[in-house]
Design a protein around this motif. Structure first.
Motif, short mmCIF file in Angstrom:
data_model
loop_
_atom_site.label_atom_id
_atom_site.label_comp_id
_atom_site.label_asym_id
_atom_site.label_seq_id
_atom_site.Cartn_x
_atom_site.Cartn_y
_atom_site.Cartn_z
N GLY A 154 118.90 -13.58 23.37
CA GLY A 154 119.73 -12.40 23.15
C GLY A 154 119.20 -11.20 23.91
O GLY A 154 119.96 -10.45 24.53
N GLU A 155 117.90 -11.04 23.88
CA GLU A 155 117.29 -9.91 24.57
C GLU A 155 117.39 -10.07 26.08
O GLU A 155 117.64 -9.11 26.81
N SER B 177 124.46 -8.05 36.51
CA SER B 177 124.90 -8.41 35.16
C SER B 177 126.37 -8.84 35.15
O SER B 177 127.21 -8.21 35.77
N ARG C 160 125.26 1.65 30.34
CA ARG C 160 124.20 0.85 29.74
C ARG C 160 124.53 0.49 28.28
O ARG C 160 124.40 -0.65 27.86
N MET D 67 117.97 -8.28 18.80
CA MET D 67 119.08 -8.61 19.70
C MET D 67 119.34 -10.11 19.72
O MET D 67 120.03 -10.61 20.59
N ALA E 74 119.67 -11.67 27.67
CA ALA E 74 121.06 -11.43 28.04
C ALA E 74 121.30 -9.93 28.23
O ALA E 74 121.99 -9.51 29.17
N VAL E 75 120.71 -9.12 27.36
CA VAL E 75 120.87 -7.67 27.49
C VAL E 75 120.09 -7.14 28.70
O VAL E 75 120.62 -6.37 29.50
N PHE F 110 128.11 -8.79 32.47
CA PHE F 110 128.75 -8.17 31.32
C PHE F 110 129.37 -6.81 31.68
O PHE F 110 128.92 -6.15 32.58
N THR G 253 127.31 -2.00 28.19
CA THR G 253 126.83 -3.33 28.56
C THR G 253 126.07 -4.01 27.41
O THR G 253 126.25 -5.19 27.14
N ILE G 254 125.23 -3.23 26.74
CA ILE G 254 124.53 -3.78 25.58
C ILE G 254 125.52 -4.33 24.57
O ILE G 254 125.39 -5.45 24.06
N LYS H 35 128.69 -5.25 24.98
CA LYS H 35 129.42 -6.43 25.47
C LYS H 35 128.53 -7.68 25.44
O LYS H 35 128.99 -8.78 25.13
N THR H 36 127.27 -7.49 25.77
CA THR H 36 126.36 -8.63 25.76
C THR H 36 126.17 -9.17 24.34
O THR H 36 126.24 -10.38 24.10
N LEU H 37 125.96 -8.27 23.40
CA LEU H 37 125.80 -8.70 22.01
C LEU H 37 127.08 -9.34 21.47
O LEU H 37 127.03 -10.21 20.59
#
Lengths: 304, 304, 304, 304
Positions: free
Chosen positions: B244-245, B302, C225, C86, B247-248, B304, C228-229, C231-233
């Motif tokens: 998860g981390e 990225s 940023r 995360m 991915a961020v 995302f 993006t966080i 969307k990733t989560l």
């Protein structure tokens, strides 16, 4: 006493309908679901039996208390309990999760499968054959029955289907709890589970514990301390995740096996063997525990 | 690009001090802790390398994505995912608890050890030898490198110390997830982990995925659907319980191995191989992930 | 596009029969089980709708992504992720076990209930009223809808039946994760879940994320940023313990709520809102996810 | 006897250095770490005391056995054990995980906090005040001490810091185990923990159990059955996740509290109260258990 036993067998026979015979290996499945028997031996040698007390069945988890005694004789109390704890788990007997999630990196107690496999690994001997031979001799000694032996058909079934136990064995090897060969420990474990007994045989083992480790000849085979440890663990962990309830209902040390046997001990007085292969969902003889509960109430046997 | 890579290697080299080289088998322990290298290949065949990009290391868990592709080719997507899930677990890669506590009686995903062992059991072949031979051929095919082979010293170490993996294998056998022979599946697993690669080799595998399953010759070896499944699982589960981390922070599909490798994929564009054997506590290349994070930020990679 | 949407709604409507409307509070139970609608907005402002896209429903867990953005604005990324992780968990959204069993003494991510309650505790304000007022204003701002408000009947139901959430709140307080008042955090949480929206509203929120935190006016409300966080989560944790599977099947960031909504984001291009209150066993709109899967396949939307 | 007690206190005093006084609330922290005392009352009314046997301390978890008796009187055995089990857990006293992971949706036993809070919710009364008043009266009755009362400073501390207990209360409410008001149950729980006693007080409670529920006047207050249930649960669950080991080492029913008290019962013969606020890591009086172990060995008190 004889009449009481016959009455209790008759009264509790209907409970056999509420359970099921173990069927994870085909041979076990052949047990008669409505079999129920009891055998009691007092410390003057009197025997009282009722119901199916001559039927042979495999000792299964009841063997765990015998192996524990030999492991302590072989290694000392301190070593054994450095590898296996004394705490009940509240989990099913074949559960693996606590090995991973608990801080103590050892099986919680010698009565769950993981703990018993670890204990098997401690029996002295150069290989699985010698280890088990020593264990079988010890088994024969304390049950005072030279004819005891393994049911090899069931042993093979246990070994072939015992993947969960094998999984626990390798987990324990990975954690350093098992020091020797894993497959040796598993062989001893599967064989000890497959020893054939009757209600009488396990009543003799119960009497041996009731007499604090003495044979009927008076010979002291294990110290009273070892016998007390075993009896105590039977109360706290002897009937899987029903141990707490059995302690309340029956109130004396008991150890059950999925073959349908239950051994019970009235300290200083009686060894009791029960056979009833119809099991409750946690793996205990369903009618057998009812018989023991009634017996305890009738004769005021609770130690509490 | 070349300059950027050299700069990023230099900048992130100090992070190697914060981690540790895997040491569960002696041979792995010999890796140079401060090694760090990267290799990038774009879909026009251009290569850019910096740092220790010629050092050989064992592919370890990165092999899991290769075996998954072959298992789907061999058995179809539906069969594979009837035996192994697609969900991240939040637990360490060698955790066994969810196998017991979850309602789904299958490993959560093919990237944790339990799932990967199950996937190994699905590779077609009459015995472990043939199964692995087919897998090695497939490995060579998609990395376009006929010289790839097992480091047998490390393989032996993996097999001898792999008790936790063996434990999981038998657990899965007991649950019916592994249908064939457990030891065969484990042999394939330990061997695949011991295949020796360089950063260049895994960059080639990354490029194969970036090109949706096509070789540089244009030959379509796996369907785009299979490539997409693999890339998706790399994002959700590719870096253990840091996925998860990562991915961020990094934002592109990555798969790490305890040998120090990380393969990363920029869909449609780049295959990236990183090598840095100093690991963070969860088993990922500590400096390697920093390099990838910087690279992703610099080049806006990225997804995302 | 319009035709495609109508076709997909019609095709997937039968899946609504396979699920169930949430019923833990009576008001939710009143949703029409066979409702299904979709609304798509592109970054030129074009809108496409089909099915029940004007039906009001409570936003429920979709609110978690909005609160997370405000919490980061209020406290900074570093603080927020010092209190909440995360990582996906693989456990149900209302699970409490990992709070106790994991070494990290914080909720695994902001999308499970425990994490979202912790995030609610971080919204600035002197009391629950002001905290929620600020959050509602932010909600209205990014959805560009000044009329958004709480369904108070549902809010009261959430608060009255929310014992598991309250349990997690106090657990987090005991661990020091929640620094302020627990009941304040829970009030904000229950209220945010009870905000009423339509498929259009959540499509606007999706578009806001697709545009990296910009309103349709061009105003940058949160940094790229932060977008993006989020969307990733959404990919790794957005659809509970189906997130891994949804990532494979749909391939774009999604966040679902038990009210039946799903927001989906195609980075740089589209905001998508789906409504379908019939839920699968894990709490996701059962037909809604099928619509998204088909849409993703038809338009090649997967980011992988 | 007097000499023996003095000798055992002196011998085991050094163990107080190996533990720590409870410090989760400041008031508890004021206990003298090297305090150690014992009081024994036999069923002819003879008392023997040594060491710090007049020091006041809060009864804490020892109260759980008293409340359980009143809850059974109020509701019957069947109802109480439909809501709370009888099985030891192997987990720490304040653990919440089994509430979620086990199939039985009830606390495992009345001696862990979750179970005790559930039991508190069963005490009859129109509100928390009346419930606790009835409980305090019962406490005074069986300890034959009309002066017993709450230390309100400690009660306030318990209530203010009791987030984990509050978390469990709301969890149980969500599962339907607690039927009434959660905060009422917690108030009763925190107050009962804060009742001040001496070693003498708890020895009296022990004697009440040793006499199967009779006061010194001969009045039968609870049935022998209820007394037996309590004594049995003390053996299987009375000293947290050390219960199994304490059963082996001490061999008589014991219940400890983090205030430093341990009550022990020799059925039919003795009530024993020990005080020693220095605790082992599981929350039991470290020197107190050593005193009990020695006493049990010297006087052959084990029930096994």
């Amino acid at each position: 006493m004889q009449d009481l036993l016959s009455k209790l067998i008759k009264k509790n026979l209907p409970f056999t309908k509420d359970g099921n015979v173990a069927n994870y290996i085909p041979e076990l499945d052949k047990a008669k679901k409505d079999a129920l028997g009891i055998c009691i031996i007092d410390n003057e040698g009197n025997q009282y039996c009722a119901g199916d007390c001559d039927t042979k069945f495999t000792v299964q988890s009841i063997s765990k208390i015998v192996t524990l005694m030999l492991a302590i004789l072989d290694n000392g109390e301190e070593y054994v309990f450095s590898k296996v704890g004394m705490e009940p788990t509240g989990d099913p007997f074949n559960s693996i999760r606590k090995l991973e999630t608990s801080r103590r990196k050892k099986p919680y107690n010698p009565m769950i499968n993981a703990g018993a496999i670890a204990v098997c690994s401690m029996i002295k001997g150069s290989d699985a054959r010698e280890k088990f031979h020593r264990l079988l001799d010890f088994f024969r000694l304390i049950s005072e029955d030279e004819t005891l032996d393994v049911n090899y058909k069931i042993y093979c079934g246990e070994s072939e289907t015992g993947n969960r136990n094998r999984s626990m064995g390798y987990f324990l090897k990975g954690e350093g709890i098992i020091e020797g060969d894993v497959e040796d420990a598993l062989t001893v474990y599967f064989k000890q589970c497959s020893i054939e007994v009757t209600a009488y045989t396990i009543a003799k083992i119960g009497l041996f514990l009731a007499n604090n480790g003495k044979l009927s000849t008076g010979e002291q085979v294990v110290t009273p301390r070892i016998a007390t440890i075993v009896k105590t663990l039977m109360v706290t962990c002897g009937t899987y995740d029903s141990s707490g309830e059995v302690a309340v209902r029956v109130g004396i040390p008991c150890k059950s096996g999925v073959g349908g046997g239950v051994v019970a001990v009235v300290p200083g007085r009686l060894g009791i063997g029960v056979y009833g292969p119809s099991l409750d969902p946690r793996g205990n003889s369903i009618a057998g525990l009812h018989v023991l509960e009634d017996l305890s109430n009738e004769l005021k046997l609770s130690i509490f």
